[in-house]
Write an enzyme that holds these catalytic residues in place. Structure first.
Site: not given
Ligand code: UT7
Length: 329
Positions: A116, A256, A286
């Site tokens: 990225c 980004h 992204n």
């Molecule tokens: O471009 C390169 C750099 N990349 C980035 O900068 C991405 C960085 N990371 C992120 O943007 C975020 O971490 C994500 C968007 C990938 C995830 O968001 P988050 O707020 O960090 O969610 P999380 O991983 O902490 O997950 C929270 C909950 C989980 O459920 P539990 O364990 O709380 O029951 C996940 O299983 O959300 C669940 N979850 C989803 N729910 C519905 C994860 N993905 C999804 C989904 N739909 N697509």
């Protein structure tokens, strides 16, 4: 130091026609529009569905628009650098394929793999060829066909990424416009938090690597989220301090586009007012190396000659950094 700066003199972009909405993704994985919009800001992404087309083709479409806008021919281009992690092949490089497809017969080029941060790494590298006076017209492309390395059964990654390409033309400027400074960083200890496990020389493709989906993006989202905010905000602080600048001296911040919460988090930490922060993640998701040039393209009409624009990125590697530049037209 010479007084030649590398200035962006034209910008263009391309996204494929097909759109994958959050509603479409609801049919593929256990997710919903509300979760995706509130956690990422993404509403849709564009996907290159034609199986005969690849990253180079999106780059070519963007370059065609740019050459037309700038009123120059492909034979005038003397270098092409492509930031990408989804080159058409492992080798040869995509820059070479693009040069051939557009008829840039006097150019040489190469790809830069910084995920990225690929566009910022490419722009900085290209600027050195302009500043030394050896090259006059350099194309810097950020392009990724992320759909080619996404597992559409993994809800934690498939909602994030889209396909697209952006390009800028760099030319010499001796009137104060162009790149003022760049600060790039890397930390390989972060490699395994965001990567493609197989396909390289460590884990070459086998039936097993395919069965385990190891050719798709693997990401530990929370770790990357925190590292992205830290990396981008620290590099912005450092580059501003190094150049005796404050947030108030910057007209626009382009980060980004990985997650709207990350972008607003960085802006908040550094006291950038929201109206200076340019965001188009809702339309494209992204697109990895393409997000920053696509932002430059989408918001080009806002920019005035002399505006100071701060670019920042964080991505796989880990790689990150910031660039400050003066808009030149
Ligand atoms: O471009 C390169 C750099 N990349 C980035 O900068 C991405 C960085 N990371 C992120 O943007 C975020 O971490 C994500 C968007 C990938 C995830 O968001 P988050 O707020 O960090 O969610 P999380 O991983 O902490 O997950 C929270 C909950 C989980 O459920 P539990 O364990 O709380 O029951 C996940 O299983 O959300 C669940 N979850 C989803 N729910 C519905 C994860 N993905 C999804 C989904 N739909 N697509």
């Amino acid at each position: 130091m010479s007084n030649i700066r590398a200035a962006i003199t034209a910008v263009a972009g391309y996204v494929p026609e097909d759109v994958l909405t959050n509603k479409d993704l609801e049919m593929l994985v256990d997710t919903n529009d509300e979760w995706i919009v509130s956690r990422t800001g993404i509403e849709q992404r564009h996907i290159l569905k034609d199986p005969t087309k690849a990253t180079s083709d999106m780059g070519v479409e963007a370059i065609k628009v740019l050459l037309e806008k700038r009123g120059i021919g492909p034979e005038e281009i003397d270098m092409i650098i492509v930031g990408t992690v989804t080159g058409d092949y492992v080798f040869p490089d995509t820059a070479n394929l693009i040069a051939h497809k557009i008829g840039a017969t006097n150019a040489f080029g190469f790809d830069i793999n910084a995920a990225c941060s690929g566009f910022l790494f490419s722009l900085t590298t290209a600027s050195k060829f302009i500043e030394t006076g050896t090259h006059q017209k350099v194309l810097v492309v950020g392009a990724d066909k992320m759909s080619s390395i996404i597992n559409y059964e993994d809800r934690t990654t498939c909602i994030l990424f889209g396909d697209g390409a952006g390009v800028v033309l760099l030319e010499p400027d001796t009137t104060g416009g162009g790149l003022e400074d760049a600060l790039l960083r890397g930390d390989g200890s972060g490699a395994n938090y965001l990567y493609q496990k197989a396909g390289g020389s460590l884990n070459p493709p086998t039936a097993e690597t395919v069965a385990r989906n190891e050719h798709a993006v693997y990401q530990e989202g929370r770790v990357v989220f925190k590292a992205a905010i830290k990396g981008m905000s620290e590099s912005i602080r450092e580059i501003l301090a190094k150049n005796n600048l404050k947030a108030a001296d910057v007209d626009y911040l382009i980060a980004h586009q990985a997650n709207k919460r990350i972008i607003l988090g960085v802006a908040d930490m550094l006291d950038f007012p929201k109206e200076k922060v340019l965001i188009n993640i809702e339309k494209y998701g992204n697109t990895t190396a393409a997000t920053i040039p696509l932002c430059l393209r989408d918001f080009e009409s806002k920019f005035k000659k002399g505006d100071r624009i701060l670019l920042t990125a964080f991505g796989g590697g880990f790689t990150w950094g910031s660039i400050i530049l003066k808009w030149a037209y």
